[in-house]
Design a protein around this motif. Structure first.
Motif, PDB file in Angstrom:
ATOM      1  N   ILE A  96      48.381  47.893  36.441  1.00 36.99           N
ATOM      2  CA  ILE A  96      47.676  49.159  36.316  1.00 36.99           C
ATOM      3  C   ILE A  96      47.774  49.604  34.862  1.00 36.99           C
ATOM      4  CG2 ILE A  96      48.030  49.857  38.707  1.00 36.99           C
ATOM      5  CD1 ILE A  96      50.324  51.546  37.886  1.00 36.99           C
ATOM      6  N   GLU A 124      44.225  57.328  34.720  1.00 37.20           N
ATOM      7  CA  GLU A 124      43.978  56.793  36.050  1.00 37.20           C
ATOM      8  C   GLU A 124      45.221  56.159  36.674  1.00 37.20           C
ATOM      9  OE1 GLU A 124      41.062  57.244  37.566  1.00 37.20           O
ATOM     10  OE2 GLU A 124      40.450  58.366  35.782  1.00 37.20           O
ATOM     11  N   GLN A 181      45.630  54.684  40.563  1.00 36.09           N
ATOM     12  CA  GLN A 181      45.824  53.249  40.753  1.00 36.09           C
ATOM     13  C   GLN A 181      47.103  52.958  41.528  1.00 36.09           C
ATOM     14  OE1 GLN A 181      45.083  50.865  37.048  1.00 36.09           O
ATOM     15  NE2 GLN A 181      44.393  52.813  36.246  1.00 36.09           N
TER      16      GLN A 181
END
Length: 649
Positions: free
Chosen positions: A529, A534, A538
Motif C-alpha cells: 500500500i 489513501e 487501502q
C-alpha cells in the motif's frame, strides 16, 4: 510503479535491448540475424534491484528492409515452463506477407494518417487500441500503439504500458520501416549462456531496469528515422482473482498523447452466467456516458471509444486526459455449494466460492511498525485504519495489539475477547503511539507467534476458530536480526503451519519481495500500500479480504484414475468474498462424468460437498462462441501450476 526499460535502435543501427518478464533483466545483442540475450533477477544485482550491463562494443551492420527478426523474452523456467505453456510466438496476428520474395510493410494498412495532433517533438499517435477477452476468469489482453515520426530527424519513440504484476507476457512485436521484430521465449540458463558467448565476441549490450510493485512498467524506446511509422503490440494474459465478492479487471490506459483513433474493447464470456457487470468511472468525470455496456446471460461487451475532442484535457488543449486505469467489475452466478466444474480440451477448472455461511471466530494479532520512518502521514493513516478495523471485530473474535520499533510492546500479553470495552481501550492505546527508533521485525513476529501458540497450548482457542497475524511495516529490519532469510526461517519454525501471516508493506522502502515470501511461507498473502492519503482506505480494504473466514481445512478430492497433474488441492482457510481455484488434466476419452468431493470445517458442522459434471457439457457453447478462448482451461492450469511452483521454490 515498477519500471522495465528497454532500448532499441532501428533503421541504421541494429536492435540492442529487448523486453523481459517477471522482473528478469534481459539484454540482447545481434549476431548474424540471431538474437542473443541475458537475464538477471533483482536479487542478483543488489539491494536497489537496479542493475546495468555496460556496452562492450558498437554495431555497424544494417538490417535490410523487409526482414523479419526475432528476439527472446525471458521467463523463470527452472521447472520446465516450456512444457507447461507453449508461449513461442512467431509474429503479428496479421503478419507481413511476401511479394516477389520480399516482405510488405505491415504498416501499409493504416490508411490516411493526416490530422494527427503532434507535440513539439512532431511525434503523432495514429491509434491506441486495447482489446481484452475474459473467458472464465482468464483475461487475454492486447495493447497496440501506432505512431509516426513526422520530424525531420531521427528520434526516440517510447512505448510505455503498465502490466499487472504476475501476468504472463505472451508476445511483444514491433514493426518499423518494414522490419517486423518478433519474440520468442528463452529459458534463463540458456539466455545467460547466449549472453556470455556474445560478450566474448565483443558484441554490444544495453540496460534494463526493473523495480516491480503491484503493476509493472513495460517501457521500450526505439530510435525511428524521420517520416517513419512504427507499430508496437504487446500481448499478455492473467487470471482474474475474486476479491470482496467481485472480479476486477484492471487495464492501464496511458497513451501519453492524443490519439486519432482510441479504443478499449473488453469482452466477457462466463459459462456460469453473469450476475452483474459494472464499469466505474475510474478515468474521470469528463468521460461520463462514453462507455457502453451490453450484457447478456453469459456474455458481455464493454466499449470505450472517445473521440479526439473527448480525449482533450480542455477544448483547446493538445494533451490527453486519458491517463489512468480502465476498470471492469463483475461477478458470476453460483448454484452449487460445491463449486462449478468447467471441463474442456482435456483439462478441468474447479471454481469454489460458497456463500451464505456463518463466519468462523478468529484469533488475530495486529503487529504494527512504529519506528521513526512511520512518522507523519503514514502513522496518522495507520491509526485511522486500525480504529476502523477494531470496530469491525465480532463478539466471538479474540485479539491483541503489538507495536514495535527497536523494542517490542504488547497492549495485552494475551488474547482478549473483542468486547466493546476492550475494543475501546485498544483504540485509546493506538492513539497514544508516537513513532521513533529502529525496526525489529524478527522479535515482533516471534512475540506474536508466542502469544498465539501459548493460547493454543492452554486450550484458550475455539477448535473451529482461525488464527492469524497481520503485520504492518514500512521498512527493512534495522535492529536485532537483520538477515531476512533468518527471519523467514525463525517465523516459519515458530508458526508451524498452525496459523496464517498477512503482511502490509507501506511505501517504497519496504522489501516487498521479503513480505511476499514470508506471507506465502505461512499460509497468507502480502499487499503493498502507498504511504499517502489513501493509506487508511487501502489498509481497510486489505483487512476486509481476510476479516470473514467461512471455512477451514478445505480438501478437494477427485477420482485418481481419471485426473492427473492437479494443482494445489488442500487449503488452510476460505474467506468470504474470495474464490479457490483448482485445476488439472482429465482423461476425457475414458470418462463421461467428473465428480468432485470437497470437505471442509464450517462454523457449526463438518461439510461434504459434491459436484458432478458431464465432461462434454461445455463443448457446444465454447466452440460456437468466436470470442471465447478455446485454450482457457490449459492456460489456467498452467498459470496456477507455474505460480505454485514459484511459491514453493
Amino acid at each position: 510503479m515498477g519500471v522495465r526499460r528497454e532500448a532499441f535502435t532501428v533503421g541504421d543501427v541494429e536492435p540492442q535491448v529487448i523486453p523481459l518478464i517477471w522482473g528478469w533483466f534481459l539484454v540482447m545483442v545481434d549476431e548474424d540475424d540471431k538474437a542473443d540475450c541475458v537475464s538477471y533477477r533483482h536479487s542478483d544485482v543488489g539491494i536497489g534491484r537496479d542493475g546495468h550491463l555496460e556496452a562492450a562494443a558498437s554495431h555497424n551492420s544494417t538490417p535490410i528492409t523487409g526482414q523479419k527478426k526475432s528476439f527472446p523474452i525471458i521467463q523463470d523456467d527452472s521447472f520446465g515452463l516450456e512444457n507447461l505453456i507453449d508461449l513461442e510466438i512467431d509474429g503479428f496476428p496479421s503478419r507481413s506477407k511476401t511479394r516477389n520474395g520480399r516482405y510488405q510493410r505491415s504498416t501499409s494498412d493504416w490508411g490516411y494518417v493526416g490530422d494527427l495532433v503532434e507535440d513539439d517533438d512532431k511525434i503523432g499517435l495514429y491509434s491506441y487500441k486495447v482489446q481484452s477477452t475474459i473467458t472464465s476468469r482468464l483475461a487475454n489482453t492486447m495493447i497496440q500503439a501506432k505512431m509516426v515520426n513526422n520530424a525531420k530527424r531521427a528520434q526516440h519513440i517510447v512505448f510505455d504500458v503498465q502490466v499487472p504484476k504476475g501476468a504472463f507476457i505472451d508476445n511483444f512485436t514491433m514493426d518499423v520501416n518494414g522490419i517486423t521484430f518478433t519474440s520468442k521465449i528463452r529459458e534463463k540458463s540458456e539466455a545467460r549462456k547466449m549472453y556470455s558467448q556474445a560478450k566474448a565476441k565483443g558484441k554490444a549490450a544495453g540496460i534494463v531496469r526493473s523495480n516491480t510493485l503491484d503493476m509493472e512498467n513495460f517501457k521500450t524506446e526505439v530510435n525511428v528515422p524521420p517520416g517513419m511509422r512504427i507499430q508496437f503490440e504487446l500481448h499478455y494474459h492473467e487470471m482474474i482473482r475474486r476479491k470482496l465478492s467481485s472480479y476486477e479487471h484492471l487495464i492501464s490506459v496511458k497513451p501519453g498523447r492524443l490519439a486519432k483513433h482510441m479504443e478499449v474493447d473488453v469482452r466477457i464470456v462466463e459459462p456460469q452466467g453473469l450476475r452483474y457487470v459494472h464499469v466505474p468511472n475510474s478515468l474521470g468525470d469528463q468521460f461520463n456516458g462514453i462507455t457502453t455496456i451490453s450484457k447478456g446471460e453469459k456474455k458481455a461487451h464493454i466499449s470505450f471509444k472517445p473521440t479526439m475532442a473527448q480525449q482533450r484535457k480542455c477544448p483547446k488543449c493538445s494533451t490527453t486526459a486519458v491517463d489512468g486505469n480502465f476498470v471492469v467489475q463483475y461477478d458470476v452466478n453460483r448454484e452449487n455449494m460445491g463449486g462449478e466444474l468447467e471441463i474442456f480440451n482435456g483439462y478441468f477448472i474447479h471454481f469454489f466460492a460458497p456463500e451464505n455461511l456463518d463466519p468462523l471466530p478468529k484469533n488475530i494479532l495486529f503487529v504494527i511498525d512504529v519506528s521513526g520512518s512511520m512518522w507523519g502521514l503514514k502513522m496518522k493513516q495507520t491509526i485511522e485504519a486500525m480504529k476502523a478495523i477494531l470496530s469491525e471485530l465480532r463478539a466471538a473474535d479474540q485479539f491483541s495489539l503489538i507495536d514495535f520499533n527497536h523494542n517490542v510492546r504488547c497492549w495485552r500479553d494475551n488474547l482478549v475477547s473483542a468486547t466493546p470495552a476492550q475494543v475501546e481501550d485498544a483504540k485509546k492505546y493506538i492513539q497514544t503511539i508516537h513513532p521513533n527508533g529502529g525496526t525489529n521485525i524478527n522479535e515482533a513476529l516471534l512475540r506474536a507467534t508466542f502469544i498465539l501458540n501459548e493460547a493454543q497450548n492452554l486450550g484458550m482457542l475455539d477448535p473451529n476458530s482461525v488464527s492469524m497475524i497481520v503485520l504492518v511495516s514500512d521498512g527493512d529490519p534495522t535492529v536485532g536480526e537483520l538477515k531476512l532469510t533468518t527471519i523467514q526461517k525463525n517465523v516459519k519454525q515458530s508458526i508451524k503451519d498452525e496459523f496464517s501471516l498477512f503482511c502490509l508493506g507501506i511505501g517504497f522502502d519496504v522489501d516487498y519481495d521479503f513480505l511476499q515470501r514470508i506471507a506465502t511461507d505461512n499460509r497468507g498473502m502480502a499487499q503493498r500500500i502507498f504511504g499517502n492519503q489513501e493509506t487508511s482506505a487501502q489498509m481497510k480494504n486489505f483487512y476486509n479480504q481476510v476479516s470473514t473466514p467461512l471455512l477451514k481445512k478445505i480438501q478437494f478430492n477427485y477420482p485418481q484414475e481419471s485426473v492427473s497433474d492437479i494443482t494445489q488441492s488442500s487449503f488452510h482457510n476460505y474467506f468470504g468474498g474470495s474464490e479457490i481455484v483448482v485445476a488439472g488434466k482429465v482423461d476425457k476419452d475414458n470418462l463421461q462424468h467428473l465428480e468432485s468431493i470437497v470437505t471442509a470445517t464450517a462454523a457449526n458442522a463438518e461439510l461434504v460437498m459434491e459436484t458432478l459434471r458431464d465432461v462434454e457439457e461445455l463443448d457446444g457453447f465454447m466452440r460456437k462462441d468466436k470470442y471465447a478462448d478455446p485454450d482457457f482451461t490449459r492456460k489456467l492450469w498452467a498459470y496456477l501450476t507455474v505460480n505454485q511452483m514459484l511459491a514453493e521454490r
